[in-house]
Design a protein around this motif. Sequence first.
Motif, PDB file in Angstrom:
ATOM      1  N   PHE A   1       0.827  -1.203   0.000  1.00 45.72           N
ATOM      2  CA  PHE A   1       0.000   0.000   0.000  1.00 45.72           C
ATOM      3  C   PHE A   1       0.863   1.256   0.000  1.00 45.72           C
ATOM      4  O   PHE A   1       0.572   2.235  -0.684  1.00 45.72           O
ATOM      5  CB  PHE A   1      -0.919  -0.022   1.219  1.00 45.72           C
ATOM      6  CG  PHE A   1      -1.830   1.174   1.311  1.00 45.72           C
ATOM      7  CD1 PHE A   1      -2.685   1.491   0.279  1.00 45.72           C
ATOM      8  CD2 PHE A   1      -1.825   1.986   2.431  1.00 45.72           C
ATOM      9  CE1 PHE A   1      -3.533   2.584   0.354  1.00 45.72           C
ATOM     10  CE2 PHE A   1      -2.651   3.083   2.522  1.00 45.72           C
ATOM     11  CZ  PHE A   1      -3.517   3.383   1.482  1.00 45.72           C
ATOM     12  N   LYS A   2       1.944   1.213   0.773  1.00 47.04           N
ATOM     13  CA  LYS A   2       2.884   2.337   0.819  1.00 47.04           C
ATOM     14  C   LYS A   2       3.440   2.628  -0.563  1.00 47.04           C
ATOM     15  O   LYS A   2       3.495   3.784  -1.001  1.00 47.04           O
ATOM     16  CB  LYS A   2       4.029   1.999   1.772  1.00 47.04           C
ATOM     17  CG  LYS A   2       5.167   3.004   1.787  1.00 47.04           C
ATOM     18  CD  LYS A   2       6.444   2.383   2.327  1.00 47.04           C
ATOM     19  CE  LYS A   2       6.988   1.369   1.354  1.00 47.04           C
ATOM     20  NZ  LYS A   2       8.237   0.723   1.826  1.00 47.04           N
ATOM     21  N   GLN A   3       3.838   1.577  -1.303  1.00 47.39           N
ATOM     22  CA  GLN A   3       4.419   1.765  -2.625  1.00 47.39           C
ATOM     23  C   GLN A   3       3.389   2.316  -3.606  1.00 47.39           C
ATOM     24  O   GLN A   3       3.722   3.127  -4.480  1.00 47.39           O
ATOM     25  CB  GLN A   3       4.980   0.445  -3.143  1.00 47.39           C
ATOM     26  CG  GLN A   3       5.903   0.600  -4.348  1.00 47.39           C
ATOM     27  CD  GLN A   3       7.113   1.464  -4.048  1.00 47.39           C
ATOM     28  OE1 GLN A   3       7.731   1.313  -3.003  1.00 47.39           O
ATOM     29  NE2 GLN A   3       7.428   2.381  -4.942  1.00 47.39           N
ATOM     30  N   VAL A   4       2.144   1.894  -3.463  1.00 48.40           N
ATOM     31  CA  VAL A   4       1.068   2.428  -4.314  1.00 48.40           C
ATOM     32  C   VAL A   4       0.932   3.935  -4.099  1.00 48.40           C
ATOM     33  O   VAL A   4       0.804   4.718  -5.056  1.00 48.40           O
ATOM     34  CB  VAL A   4      -0.266   1.721  -4.015  1.00 48.40           C
ATOM     35  CG1 VAL A   4      -1.421   2.453  -4.681  1.00 48.40           C
ATOM     36  CG2 VAL A   4      -0.220   0.281  -4.489  1.00 48.40           C
ATOM     37  N   LEU A   5       0.972   4.368  -2.837  1.00 54.39           N
ATOM     38  CA  LEU A   5       0.866   5.797  -2.537  1.00 54.39           C
ATOM     39  C   LEU A   5       2.055   6.575  -3.093  1.00 54.39           C
ATOM     40  O   LEU A   5       1.899   7.680  -3.626  1.00 54.39           O
ATOM     41  CB  LEU A   5       0.772   5.995  -1.022  1.00 54.39           C
ATOM     42  CG  LEU A   5      -0.518   5.505  -0.355  1.00 54.39           C
ATOM     43  CD1 LEU A   5      -0.414   5.647   1.151  1.00 54.39           C
ATOM     44  CD2 LEU A   5      -1.721   6.269  -0.878  1.00 54.39           C
ATOM     45  N   ILE A   6       3.250   6.007  -2.970  1.00 59.20           N
ATOM     46  CA  ILE A   6       4.447   6.679  -3.483  1.00 59.20           C
ATOM     47  C   ILE A   6       4.365   6.826  -4.995  1.00 59.20           C
ATOM     48  O   ILE A   6       4.596   7.898  -5.557  1.00 59.20           O
ATOM     49  CB  ILE A   6       5.711   5.898  -3.082  1.00 59.20           C
ATOM     50  CG1 ILE A   6       5.918   5.968  -1.566  1.00 59.20           C
ATOM     51  CG2 ILE A   6       6.950   6.458  -3.784  1.00 59.20           C
ATOM     52  CD1 ILE A   6       7.057   5.102  -1.072  1.00 59.20           C
ATOM     53  N   ASP A   7       4.049   5.720  -5.687  1.00 57.79           N
ATOM     54  CA  ASP A   7       3.948   5.757  -7.147  1.00 57.79           C
ATOM     55  C   ASP A   7       2.797   6.636  -7.611  1.00 57.79           C
ATOM     56  O   ASP A   7       2.804   7.132  -8.746  1.00 57.79           O
ATOM     57  CB  ASP A   7       3.759   4.337  -7.695  1.00 57.79           C
ATOM     58  CG  ASP A   7       4.981   3.459  -7.476  1.00 57.79           C
ATOM     59  OD1 ASP A   7       6.066   4.033  -7.236  1.00 57.79           O
ATOM     60  OD2 ASP A   7       4.846   2.227  -7.517  1.00 57.79           O
ATOM     61  N   GLY A   8       1.808   6.844  -6.724  1.00 58.89           N
ATOM     62  CA  GLY A   8       0.675   7.696  -7.076  1.00 58.89           C
ATOM     63  C   GLY A   8       0.966   9.183  -6.958  1.00 58.89           C
ATOM     64  O   GLY A   8       0.119  10.000  -7.320  1.00 58.89           O
TER      65      GLY A   8
END
Length: 212
Positions: free
Chosen positions: A86-93
């Motif tokens: 989830f953290k990586q999704v937020l970063i890439d977003g």
Amino acid sequence: MILMAIATVYQMIVHGGRAPKSPGTLDNIISFIGSPSIAMLISLLFAMWAMGWHRHIASKDIMSTLEEAVKSIAMLLLVIGGGGAFKQVLIDGGVGDSVKNLFMGSNISPLILGWLIAVVLRVALGSATVAAMTASGLVLPLMQSAGVNPALMVLAIGAGSLAASHVNDAGFWMFREYFDLTIKQTLLTWTLLETIISVVGLGGVLLLSLVV
């Protein structure tokens, strides 16, 4: 830890802390056994031999022990893995860019600004490490233009990255599982503790800025 330390010391002595451009056979072997995953695997195999087969314990009993150990942490590992994804999704977003735009043109003290950015990223991402690293990159131009002491900025960002540990943070779930708490109890203890540490840390940085 010994294997990872060997790999680190080897790289520092032989290659000056830099990754070799043309690694040789020995470089590849040291790098392989020093990687965290392989080092843990070697440690596990050694433990199975030293505390199992070497003591003439049957393989069936060793496997049963491993099974019980995995059961006790399986849910925790799933939560940590899900939080990391989830953290990586937020970063890439583009959360980092959104935070940068949110505070752009602000007249707040650079130290407080760095702390606030770290807090916002900590709440959004959950990871203190990612929040600190991302905040550092965002405030670096501001720090250079304002002439802020780099050591104080590091302390301010570090303090901000600890604030408001919640369900996105792996440490939150580790604390909850280890002490067998409910989510509400963890929020009232662990989250509150981390936030107090963060605020007190910011206060200490601001006091130091008066004398440094």
